[in-house]
Design a protein around this motif. Structure first.
Motif, mmCIF file in Angstrom:
data_model
loop_
_atom_site.group_PDB
_atom_site.id
_atom_site.type_symbol
_atom_site.label_atom_id
_atom_site.label_comp_id
_atom_site.label_asym_id
_atom_site.label_seq_id
_atom_site.Cartn_x
_atom_site.Cartn_y
_atom_site.Cartn_z
ATOM 1 N N ASP A 1 5.330 -2.097 -19.152
ATOM 2 C CA ASP A 1 6.242 -3.242 -19.039
ATOM 3 C C ASP A 1 7.331 -3.056 -17.979
ATOM 4 O O ASP A 1 8.419 -3.601 -18.101
ATOM 5 N N ARG A 2 7.037 -2.272 -16.966
ATOM 6 C CA ARG A 2 7.998 -2.052 -15.886
ATOM 7 C C ARG A 2 7.316 -2.289 -14.548
ATOM 8 O O ARG A 2 6.115 -2.132 -14.414
ATOM 9 N N LYS A 3 8.116 -2.657 -13.568
ATOM 10 C CA LYS A 3 7.613 -2.762 -12.197
ATOM 11 C C LYS A 3 7.874 -1.416 -11.533
ATOM 12 O O LYS A 3 9.024 -1.013 -11.363
ATOM 13 N N VAL A 4 6.781 -0.719 -11.200
ATOM 14 C CA VAL A 4 6.874 0.647 -10.689
ATOM 15 C C VAL A 4 6.355 0.720 -9.252
ATOM 16 O O VAL A 4 5.259 0.256 -8.971
ATOM 17 N N LEU A 5 7.160 1.311 -8.387
ATOM 18 C CA LEU A 5 6.692 1.661 -7.050
ATOM 19 C C LEU A 5 6.397 3.154 -7.104
ATOM 20 O O LEU A 5 7.299 3.961 -7.344
ATOM 21 N N CYS A 6 5.139 3.493 -6.923
ATOM 22 C CA CYS A 6 4.722 4.892 -6.970
ATOM 23 C C CYS A 6 4.224 5.283 -5.578
ATOM 24 O O CYS A 6 3.199 4.783 -5.123
ATOM 25 N N VAL A 7 4.969 6.163 -4.913
ATOM 26 C CA VAL A 7 4.606 6.615 -3.579
ATOM 27 C C VAL A 7 3.990 8.001 -3.702
ATOM 28 O O VAL A 7 4.632 8.932 -4.178
ATOM 29 N N LEU A 8 2.736 8.097 -3.302
ATOM 30 C CA LEU A 8 2.039 9.381 -3.275
ATOM 31 C C LEU A 8 2.021 9.811 -1.819
ATOM 32 O O LEU A 8 1.287 9.251 -1.002
ATOM 33 N N ASP A 9 2.837 10.780 -1.479
ATOM 34 C CA ASP A 9 3.008 11.172 -0.089
ATOM 35 C C ASP A 9 2.165 12.394 0.253
ATOM 36 O O ASP A 9 2.122 13.358 -0.506
ATOM 37 N N ASP A 10 1.508 12.331 1.394
ATOM 38 C CA ASP A 10 0.766 13.462 1.947
ATOM 39 C C ASP A 10 -0.422 13.872 1.065
ATOM 40 O O ASP A 10 -0.662 15.046 0.823
ATOM 41 N N VAL A 11 -1.174 12.883 0.588
ATOM 42 C CA VAL A 11 -2.367 13.143 -0.218
ATOM 43 C C VAL A 11 -3.518 13.458 0.730
ATOM 44 O O VAL A 11 -3.818 12.678 1.626
ATOM 45 N N TRP A 12 -4.173 14.576 0.505
ATOM 46 C CA TRP A 12 -5.228 15.020 1.408
ATOM 47 C C TRP A 12 -6.625 14.723 0.891
ATOM 48 O O TRP A 12 -7.572 14.660 1.662
ATOM 49 N N THR A 13 -6.790 14.588 -0.429
ATOM 50 C CA THR A 13 -8.138 14.394 -0.971
ATOM 51 C C THR A 13 -8.160 13.298 -2.022
ATOM 52 O O THR A 13 -7.151 13.021 -2.677
#
Length: 162
Positions: A135-147
């Motif tokens: 029930d929340r608006k979430v910004l999820c930044v996954l930085d520098d994902v290689w695989t």
């Protein structure tokens, strides 16, 4: 001298999502790349959308090392118009050899400001993260994902209602 028009009342201040400490500071002398940021914002918040509730969106940015992907992600998080659209922001720095459980702990702490129970198994961690997002608006930044393998455990955290 003609009378001055009264100053309009300031708009009510929107609540801005808190910037997690894991977000790197923008480099000294950083110049906003408005074309890139506006393109990402259009993907996140389509102007053609008529409803406030939008489905979860995944935006991937790729490029050569040193081309500014992390700086762009940080600039997006620092943008007040972006922060105003979310209840909470999670920023997870992966790198070449990420420790997924540590990233899950970091994400949980960023979402609810509480430590994740270390005794939880993989499915229980997923449930705890989903509950933290519920029930929340979430910004999820996954930085520098290689695989793709590193990305997968986090792809299932946010659902269409989040």
């Amino acid at each position: 001298m003609p009378p001055r028009a009264p100053c309009p009342a300031p708009a009510p201040k929107a609540t801005l999502a808190i910037i997690p400490p894991e977000v790197p500071e923008l480099p000294r002398g950083y110049l906003v790349r408005e074309t890139i940021l506006s393109g990402i914002k259009e993907l996140l918040f389509p102007s053609s959308s008529t409803s406030e509730q939008q489905p979860a969106t995944v935006v991937a940015v790729q490029g050569m090392g040193g081309s500014g992907k992390t700086v762009t992600a940080a600039a997006l998080v620092f943008d007040k118009s972006v922060r105003a659209r979310f209840d909470v922001i999670a920023f997870l720095p992966f790198g070449q050899a990420p420790v997924l459980r540590d990233l899950q702990k970091t994400m949980h702490f960023q979402l609810v400001n509480k430590t994740l129970d270390g005794s939880l198994n993989g499915d229980e961690v997923l449930i705890a993260l989903r509950m933290a997002c519920k029930d929340r608006k979430v910004l999820c930044v996954l930085d520098d994902v290689w695989t793709k393998e590193a990305y997968q455990p986090f792809a299932r955290v946010l659902d269409e209602a989040t």
